[in-house]
Scaffold this active site. Structure first.
Site, mmCIF file in Angstrom:
data_model
loop_
_atom_site.group_PDB
_atom_site.id
_atom_site.type_symbol
_atom_site.label_atom_id
_atom_site.label_comp_id
_atom_site.label_asym_id
_atom_site.label_seq_id
_atom_site.Cartn_x
_atom_site.Cartn_y
_atom_site.Cartn_z
ATOM 1 N N SER A 1 41.712 -33.492 -15.166
ATOM 2 C CA SER A 1 41.924 -32.896 -13.856
ATOM 3 C C SER A 1 40.846 -31.832 -13.579
ATOM 4 C CB SER A 1 43.351 -32.337 -13.787
ATOM 5 O OG SER A 1 43.712 -32.097 -12.466
ATOM 6 N N ASP B 1 49.790 -41.259 -10.077
ATOM 7 C CA ASP B 1 49.481 -39.824 -10.164
ATOM 8 C C ASP B 1 49.659 -39.224 -8.765
ATOM 9 O OD1 ASP B 1 48.074 -37.393 -10.108
ATOM 10 O OD2 ASP B 1 46.591 -38.077 -11.569
ATOM 11 N N HIS C 1 50.154 -37.966 -13.853
ATOM 12 C CA HIS C 1 49.086 -36.984 -14.140
ATOM 13 C C HIS C 1 49.329 -36.240 -15.453
ATOM 14 C CE1 HIS C 1 45.683 -34.712 -12.484
ATOM 15 N NE2 HIS C 1 46.261 -33.577 -12.824
HETATM 16 N N1 LIG Z 1 52.152 -26.443 -11.425
HETATM 17 C C1 LIG Z 1 51.743 -27.653 -10.779
HETATM 18 C C2 LIG Z 1 51.337 -28.709 -11.751
HETATM 19 C C3 LIG Z 1 50.138 -28.332 -12.499
HETATM 20 C C4 LIG Z 1 49.687 -29.456 -13.389
HETATM 21 O O1 LIG Z 1 50.149 -30.615 -13.301
HETATM 22 N N2 LIG Z 1 48.779 -29.136 -14.252
HETATM 23 C C5 LIG Z 1 48.243 -30.146 -15.141
HETATM 24 C C6 LIG Z 1 46.743 -30.105 -15.052
HETATM 25 S S1 LIG Z 1 46.219 -30.298 -13.350
HETATM 26 C C7 LIG Z 1 48.653 -29.861 -16.558
HETATM 27 O O2 LIG Z 1 47.968 -30.280 -17.479
HETATM 28 N N3 LIG Z 1 49.767 -29.140 -16.758
HETATM 29 C C8 LIG Z 1 50.178 -28.712 -18.077
HETATM 30 C C9 LIG Z 1 51.029 -29.659 -18.858
HETATM 31 O O3 LIG Z 1 51.444 -30.710 -18.350
HETATM 32 O O4 LIG Z 1 51.262 -29.350 -20.039
HETATM 33 C C10 LIG Z 1 52.836 -28.176 -9.907
HETATM 34 O O5 LIG Z 1 53.912 -27.643 -10.008
HETATM 35 O O6 LIG Z 1 52.606 -29.130 -9.168
#
Ligand SMILES: N[C@@H](CCC(=O)N[C@@H](CS)C(=O)NCC(=O)O)C(=O)O
Length: 295
Positions: free
Chosen positions: A159, A238, A272
């Site tokens: 990402s 995603d 994702h």
């Molecule tokens: N906080 C965001 C999502 C953020 C998100 O999906 N981050 C990804 C990278 S873009 C991630 O790797 N999150 C940490 C995880 O899944 O451990 C939401 O609520 O939509």
């Protein structure tokens, strides 16, 4: 002289060691943490190193605990370094106001705007090797303290970190042996996450965004380095793909124009998350090992 590191944790894993360290970064002017997986081969010889760049909201820990990469790193005899995603605790106004800007969202660039430019220098922290100070850039810290081969490094990410990996690779031809990404932000100048980050860190002037060179589509358009073989996995389910944040088609168009063989694998049903990353991380590590092991 070796940079000073503090070992935070050390855990045996697939006959190697998963460790977390903290150090003082002069580049970012704060304390930083990073993870490093040292495969069993590193007890006897120096090994190549992969840099993994994580996405929005992550720390150095998400990849370490969720991707299941250590098994493959041990098989191929490569170390994996996992930096944090931004400076932390710098007391900048607004740094903790949103999840997609400021803390956890450094976007792997060097900010030019007043509030951010002192600390938000993740591009230099990740990429630079030569410095006049110690304890500054991550590759120096890694080279000075761990059994890794100089000039045998590759980069990948997810990402925001996929964007970072593509940008670091394309801006530094020959520095990294290979690049790959999971669901990267391919064209940040054209998506809401990227536009928010670039406006805040680089200013409102879109000409400056081009000039500062942090958009993989723009960089690919101008790329004239060694031949590249880019591997990208993208989940079809995603939600950030459908929200127009990732824009892989835009990169496909530029690569086609430049005759660059982009291997973009659209994966049915995957989202994702780190479940998606864990499903294909073995392929990515094998992809990098092929280039890192070639002399
Ligand atoms: N906080 C965001 C999502 C953020 C998100 O999906 N981050 C990804 C990278 S873009 C991630 O790797 N999150 C940490 C995880 O899944 O451990 C939401 O609520 O939509």
């Amino acid at each position: 002289m070796a940079a000073e590191l503090t070992e935070v944790t050390a855990t045996k894993c697939f006959e190697g060691w998963q460790k977390i360290f903290s150090h003082k970064s002069d580049e970012l002017k704060c304390a930083m943490r990073f993870g490093i997986y040292l495969p069993p081969q590193s007890e006897k010889e120096k090994v190549p190193v992969l840099y993994w760049l994580s996405g929005l909201t992550c720390t150095e820990e998400n990849f370490v605990t969720k991707a299941g990469a250590q098994r493959y790193a041990a098989d191929h005899g490569v170390a994996i370094v996992t930096p944090d995603t931004s400076p932390r605790g710098c007391n900048i106004k607004g740094e903790d106001d949103s999840w997609d800007f400021g803390t956890g969202a450094g976007f792997y660039l060097d900010a030019t705007q007043d509030d951010w430019k002192t600390n938000y220098r993740m591009y230099s922290y990740i990429t630079k090797e030569v410095s006049y100070k110690e304890q500054c850039k991550l590759p120096e810290v890694i080279q000075a303290n761990f059994p890794v081969l100089a000039n045998k490094q590759s980069i990948l990410g997810h990402s925001m970190g996929g964007h970072g990996a593509l940008v670091c690779f394309l801006r530094n031809p020959g520095k990294y042996a290979s690049v790959s990404a999971f669901a990267p932000i391919c064209n940040p100048s054209e998506c809401p996450w990227g536009q928010k980050a670039f406006s805040g860190y680089l200013g409102a002037d879109r000409d400056q965004w081009k000039f500062q060179r942090y958009d993989a589509c723009h960089l690919m358009q101008d790329y004239d380095g060694p031949k590249v073989d880019i591997l990208i996995d993208q989940g079809k389910a995603d939600n950030f793909l459908t929200a127009g944040q990732l824009l892989p088609d835009n990169l496909t168009v530029v690569c086609a124009k430049k005759d660059v063989p982009l291997k973009l694998r659209m994966q049915d049903g995957y989202d994702h998350s780190y479940y998606f990353i864990a499903s294909f991380i073995g392929d990515h590590i094998a992809h990098h090992a092929k280039y890192l092991k070639a002399s």
